[in-house]
Design a protein around this motif. Structure first.
Motif, PDB file in Angstrom:
ATOM      1  N   PRO A  73      -2.633  34.272 -32.321  1.00 23.35           N
ATOM      2  CA  PRO A  73      -3.019  33.447 -33.463  1.00 23.35           C
ATOM      3  C   PRO A  73      -3.302  31.998 -33.092  1.00 23.35           C
ATOM      4  O   PRO A  73      -4.070  31.325 -33.791  1.00 23.35           O
ATOM      5  CB  PRO A  73      -1.818  33.567 -34.415  1.00 23.35           C
ATOM      6  CG  PRO A  73      -0.672  33.942 -33.542  1.00 23.35           C
ATOM      7  CD  PRO A  73      -1.253  34.782 -32.450  1.00 23.35           C
ATOM      8  N   LEU A  74      -2.711  31.508 -32.014  1.00 16.51           N
ATOM      9  CA  LEU A  74      -2.980  30.124 -31.613  1.00 16.51           C
ATOM     10  C   LEU A  74      -4.405  29.993 -31.073  1.00 16.51           C
ATOM     11  O   LEU A  74      -5.096  29.002 -31.349  1.00 16.51           O
ATOM     12  CB  LEU A  74      -1.961  29.663 -30.577  1.00 16.51           C
ATOM     13  CG  LEU A  74      -0.507  29.687 -31.030  1.00 16.51           C
ATOM     14  CD1 LEU A  74       0.402  29.110 -29.946  1.00 16.51           C
ATOM     15  CD2 LEU A  74      -0.322  28.910 -32.341  1.00 16.51           C
ATOM     16  N   ALA A  75      -4.860  30.990 -30.329  1.00 18.89           N
ATOM     17  CA  ALA A  75      -6.249  30.989 -29.865  1.00 18.89           C
ATOM     18  C   ALA A  75      -7.198  31.112 -31.049  1.00 18.89           C
ATOM     19  O   ALA A  75      -8.257  30.471 -31.087  1.00 18.89           O
ATOM     20  CB  ALA A  75      -6.476  32.132 -28.881  1.00 18.89           C
ATOM     21  N   LEU A  76      -6.825  31.917 -32.017  1.00 18.59           N
ATOM     22  CA  LEU A  76      -7.650  32.054 -33.220  1.00 18.59           C
ATOM     23  C   LEU A  76      -7.673  30.756 -34.017  1.00 18.59           C
ATOM     24  O   LEU A  76      -8.710  30.389 -34.594  1.00 18.59           O
ATOM     25  CB  LEU A  76      -7.128  33.202 -34.089  1.00 18.59           C
ATOM     26  CG  LEU A  76      -7.277  34.604 -33.504  1.00 18.59           C
ATOM     27  CD1 LEU A  76      -6.557  35.621 -34.370  1.00 18.59           C
ATOM     28  CD2 LEU A  76      -8.755  34.973 -33.364  1.00 18.59           C
ATOM     29  N   ASP A  77      -6.559  30.067 -34.048  1.00 17.38           N
ATOM     30  CA  ASP A  77      -6.507  28.788 -34.764  1.00 17.38           C
ATOM     31  C   ASP A  77      -7.438  27.770 -34.106  1.00 17.38           C
ATOM     32  O   ASP A  77      -8.140  27.014 -34.795  1.00 17.38           O
ATOM     33  CB  ASP A  77      -5.067  28.271 -34.783  1.00 17.38           C
ATOM     34  CG  ASP A  77      -4.866  27.156 -35.789  1.00 17.38           C
ATOM     35  OD1 ASP A  77      -5.259  27.328 -36.956  1.00 17.38           O
ATOM     36  OD2 ASP A  77      -4.326  26.099 -35.401  1.00 17.38           O
ATOM     37  N   ASP A  78      -7.468  27.759 -32.788  1.00 13.99           N
ATOM     38  CA  ASP A  78      -8.401  26.880 -32.079  1.00 13.99           C
ATOM     39  C   ASP A  78      -9.847  27.275 -32.384  1.00 13.99           C
ATOM     40  O   ASP A  78     -10.720  26.405 -32.553  1.00 13.99           O
ATOM     41  CB  ASP A  78      -8.151  26.951 -30.573  1.00 13.99           C
ATOM     42  CG  ASP A  78      -6.839  26.293 -30.152  1.00 13.99           C
ATOM     43  OD1 ASP A  78      -6.310  25.470 -30.935  1.00 13.99           O
ATOM     44  OD2 ASP A  78      -6.346  26.603 -29.056  1.00 13.99           O
ATOM     45  N   ALA A  79     -10.094  28.577 -32.452  1.00 10.17           N
ATOM     46  CA  ALA A  79     -11.442  29.054 -32.767  1.00 10.17           C
ATOM     47  C   ALA A  79     -11.840  28.661 -34.184  1.00 10.17           C
ATOM     48  O   ALA A  79     -13.009  28.329 -34.445  1.00 10.17           O
ATOM     49  CB  ALA A  79     -11.513  30.573 -32.605  1.00 10.17           C
ATOM     50  N   ALA A  80     -10.879  28.684 -35.093  1.00  8.04           N
ATOM     51  CA  ALA A  80     -11.163  28.260 -36.472  1.00  8.04           C
ATOM     52  C   ALA A  80     -11.518  26.781 -36.518  1.00  8.04           C
ATOM     53  O   ALA A  80     -12.432  26.367 -37.241  1.00  8.04           O
ATOM     54  CB  ALA A  80      -9.953  28.549 -37.358  1.00  8.04           C
ATOM     55  N   ASP A  81     -10.803  25.977 -35.744  1.00 10.32           N
ATOM     56  CA  ASP A  81     -11.128  24.547 -35.666  1.00 10.32           C
ATOM     57  C   ASP A  81     -12.567  24.346 -35.201  1.00 10.32           C
ATOM     58  O   ASP A  81     -13.305  23.530 -35.762  1.00 10.32           O
ATOM     59  CB  ASP A  81     -10.184  23.860 -34.673  1.00 10.32           C
ATOM     60  CG  ASP A  81      -9.209  22.911 -35.354  1.00 10.32           C
ATOM     61  OD1 ASP A  81      -9.241  22.797 -36.594  1.00 10.32           O
ATOM     62  OD2 ASP A  81      -8.406  22.289 -34.648  1.00 10.32           O
ATOM     63  N   ALA A  82     -12.948  25.088 -34.166  1.00 10.03           N
ATOM     64  CA  ALA A  82     -14.288  24.946 -33.602  1.00 10.03           C
ATOM     65  C   ALA A  82     -15.377  25.369 -34.585  1.00 10.03           C
ATOM     66  O   ALA A  82     -16.518  24.910 -34.477  1.00 10.03           O
ATOM     67  CB  ALA A  82     -14.407  25.770 -32.325  1.00 10.03           C
ATOM     68  N   ARG A  83     -15.036  26.225 -35.529  1.00 14.41           N
ATOM     69  CA  ARG A  83     -16.000  26.719 -36.502  1.00 14.41           C
ATOM     70  C   ARG A  83     -15.939  25.947 -37.816  1.00 14.41           C
ATOM     71  O   ARG A  83     -16.581  26.364 -38.800  1.00 14.41           O
ATOM     72  CB  ARG A  83     -15.754  28.222 -36.746  1.00 14.41           C
ATOM     73  CG  ARG A  83     -16.189  29.087 -35.578  1.00 14.41           C
ATOM     74  CD  ARG A  83     -15.522  30.453 -35.591  1.00 14.41           C
ATOM     75  NE  ARG A  83     -16.079  31.330 -34.548  1.00 14.41           N
ATOM     76  CZ  ARG A  83     -15.801  31.218 -33.255  1.00 14.41           C
ATOM     77  NH1 ARG A  83     -14.961  30.286 -32.827  1.00 14.41           N
ATOM     78  NH2 ARG A  83     -16.363  32.039 -32.375  1.00 14.41           N
ATOM     79  N   THR A  84     -15.179  24.872 -37.860  1.00 14.70           N
ATOM     80  CA  THR A  84     -15.040  24.080 -39.081  1.00 14.70           C
ATOM     81  C   THR A  84     -15.361  22.625 -38.758  1.00 14.70           C
ATOM     82  O   THR A  84     -14.464  21.816 -38.469  1.00 14.70           O
ATOM     83  CB  THR A  84     -13.597  24.199 -39.645  1.00 14.70           C
ATOM     84  OG1 THR A  84     -13.198  25.570 -39.664  1.00 14.70           O
ATOM     85  CG2 THR A  84     -13.514  23.634 -41.057  1.00 14.70           C
ATOM     86  N   PRO A  85     -16.625  22.248 -38.777  1.00 16.64           N
ATOM     87  CA  PRO A  85     -16.999  20.897 -38.352  1.00 16.64           C
ATOM     88  C   PRO A  85     -16.545  19.790 -39.295  1.00 16.64           C
ATOM     89  O   PRO A  85     -16.398  18.649 -38.874  1.00 16.64           O
ATOM     90  CB  PRO A  85     -18.535  20.958 -38.282  1.00 16.64           C
ATOM     91  CG  PRO A  85     -18.917  22.095 -39.160  1.00 16.64           C
ATOM     92  CD  PRO A  85     -17.802  23.089 -39.062  1.00 16.64           C
ATOM     93  N   SER A  86     -16.324  20.101 -40.548  1.00 20.65           N
ATOM     94  CA  SER A  86     -15.920  19.082 -41.523  1.00 20.65           C
ATOM     95  C   SER A  86     -14.429  18.778 -41.410  1.00 20.65           C
ATOM     96  O   SER A  86     -13.598  19.666 -41.589  1.00 20.65           O
ATOM     97  CB  SER A  86     -16.220  19.567 -42.946  1.00 20.65           C
ATOM     98  OG  SER A  86     -15.507  18.819 -43.902  1.00 20.65           O
ATOM     99  N   LEU A  96     -16.147  36.268 -32.263  1.00 16.49           N
ATOM    100  CA  LEU A  96     -15.995  36.008 -33.688  1.00 16.49           C
ATOM    101  C   LEU A  96     -17.275  35.438 -34.282  1.00 16.49           C
ATOM    102  O   LEU A  96     -18.038  34.751 -33.604  1.00 16.49           O
ATOM    103  CB  LEU A  96     -14.853  35.022 -33.932  1.00 16.49           C
ATOM    104  CG  LEU A  96     -13.442  35.548 -33.694  1.00 16.49           C
ATOM    105  CD1 LEU A  96     -12.454  34.387 -33.673  1.00 16.49           C
ATOM    106  CD2 LEU A  96     -13.060  36.555 -34.787  1.00 16.49           C
ATOM    107  N   PRO A  97     -17.513  35.685 -35.579  1.00 18.43           N
ATOM    108  CA  PRO A  97     -18.688  35.089 -36.220  1.00 18.43           C
ATOM    109  C   PRO A  97     -18.558  33.568 -36.274  1.00 18.43           C
ATOM    110  O   PRO A  97     -17.451  33.028 -36.327  1.00 18.43           O
ATOM    111  CB  PRO A  97     -18.673  35.697 -37.625  1.00 18.43           C
ATOM    112  CG  PRO A  97     -17.258  36.109 -37.861  1.00 18.43           C
ATOM    113  CD  PRO A  97     -16.722  36.508 -36.513  1.00 18.43           C
ATOM    114  N   ALA A  98     -19.701  32.905 -36.247  1.00 21.59           N
ATOM    115  CA  ALA A  98     -19.723  31.439 -36.305  1.00 21.59           C
ATOM    116  C   ALA A  98     -20.798  30.968 -37.273  1.00 21.59           C
ATOM    117  O   ALA A  98     -21.501  29.994 -37.018  1.00 21.59           O
ATOM    118  CB  ALA A  98     -19.951  30.847 -34.921  1.00 21.59           C
ATOM    119  N   ALA A  99     -20.941  31.680 -38.399  1.00 22.91           N
ATOM    120  CA  ALA A  99     -21.928  31.311 -39.409  1.00 22.91           C
ATOM    121  C   ALA A  99     -21.558  29.958 -40.016  1.00 22.91           C
ATOM    122  O   ALA A  99     -20.385  29.643 -40.199  1.00 22.91           O
ATOM    123  CB  ALA A  99     -21.981  32.381 -40.501  1.00 22.91           C
ATOM    124  N   SER A 100     -22.577  29.167 -40.325  1.00 18.70           N
ATOM    125  CA  SER A 100     -22.310  27.822 -40.836  1.00 18.70           C
ATOM    126  C   SER A 100     -22.938  27.613 -42.208  1.00 18.70           C
ATOM    127  O   SER A 100     -23.906  28.282 -42.575  1.00 18.70           O
ATOM    128  CB  SER A 100     -22.853  26.767 -39.859  1.00 18.70           C
ATOM    129  OG  SER A 100     -24.257  26.868 -39.747  1.00 18.70           O
TER     130      SER A 100
END
Length: 229
Positions: free
Chosen positions: A73-86, A204-208
């Motif tokens: 989950p920590l790697a996923l949390d980092d991935a979520a950060d990268a996919r949330t530019p705001s 993981l998807p990275a749709a914006s």
């Protein structure tokens, strides 16, 4: 796949808008869209929710599904950060994650939730917590992904009722019409989530949704607002 007694019903609890995870305080961008004149009736709400579902909804479903698969989950949390530019949306996701963590640990205590809470005391991204909570409740990746996808449209629909005085029956009809697309997004997110175990978080998807990011930053600067985001 559900493995624990009561797991099927647990999905209803987890996806219920009354689950005390803080979602009622967030509009998913609807408040800013209403102020900007972009959302004014049920037809506009449907377009808004459809766009949200296929972008940030897909990303959230993928993250939740991967977390329910048992991926770090920590790697996923980092991935979520990268996919949330705001920055505003990152802060909101962590606030929601912290609140979901409190609710999930009360409902389905587990070492996985305790470990994530200890590692991210200020909150992990909400979809990641959702996936860990789903696994703790005995639910599988499809359940976690479906809850995340559904939440990406149900929260905005509820907010639109409050902000526009929209007929609740019309808002519910919007969600019913979007149901096949929620299923399709869920299935796509699960396929990608399953690849994470062998390919890492790049699968993981990275749709914006750039307009949602812009609206979120404007909304965060308002001195008075009804919703937190």
């Amino acid at each position: 796949m559900a493995t624990a007694p009561g797991a099927s019903a647990a999905l209803l609890v987890l996806a219920d808008g009354r689950f005390p995870a803080g979602g009622h305080a967030h509009s998913g961008g609807v408040e800013a869209a209403v102020r900007a004149g972009r959302l004014h009736d049920a037809a506009a709400l449907e377009r808004f929710c459809r766009g949200r579902l296929h972008t940030c909804g897909l990303v959230a479903a993928g993250l939740a599904g991967a977390a329910a698969c048992g991926y770090d989950p920590l790697a996923l949390d980092d991935a979520a950060d990268a996919r949330t530019p705001s920055p505003a949306l990152r802060a909101a996701a962590r606030r929601l994650g912290r609140q979901m963590m409190r609710a999930a640990r009360a409902a389905w205590p587990s070492a996985a939730l305790d470990d994530l809470a200890a590692a991210r005391p200020r909150g992990a991204h909400q979809p990641v917590v959702l996936g860990v909570a789903a696994a703790s409740a005995g639910l599988g990746p499809p359940d976690a992904a479906r809850a995340a996808a559904h939440e990406s449209v149900s929260g905005p629909a509820t907010a639109a009722v409050r902000l526009l005085g929209l007929d609740p029956f019309e808002a519910t009809a919007v969600l019913a019409r979007l149901a096949p697309e929620v299923d399709a997004v869920t299935a796509h997110a699960v396929r990608l989530a399953e690849r994470v175990t062998t390919e890492g978080t790049d699968a993981l998807p990275a749709a914006s949704a750039p307009l949602l990011d812009v609206l979120a930053e404007h909304h965060a600067a308002w001195p008075v607002r009804l919703f937190a985001s």
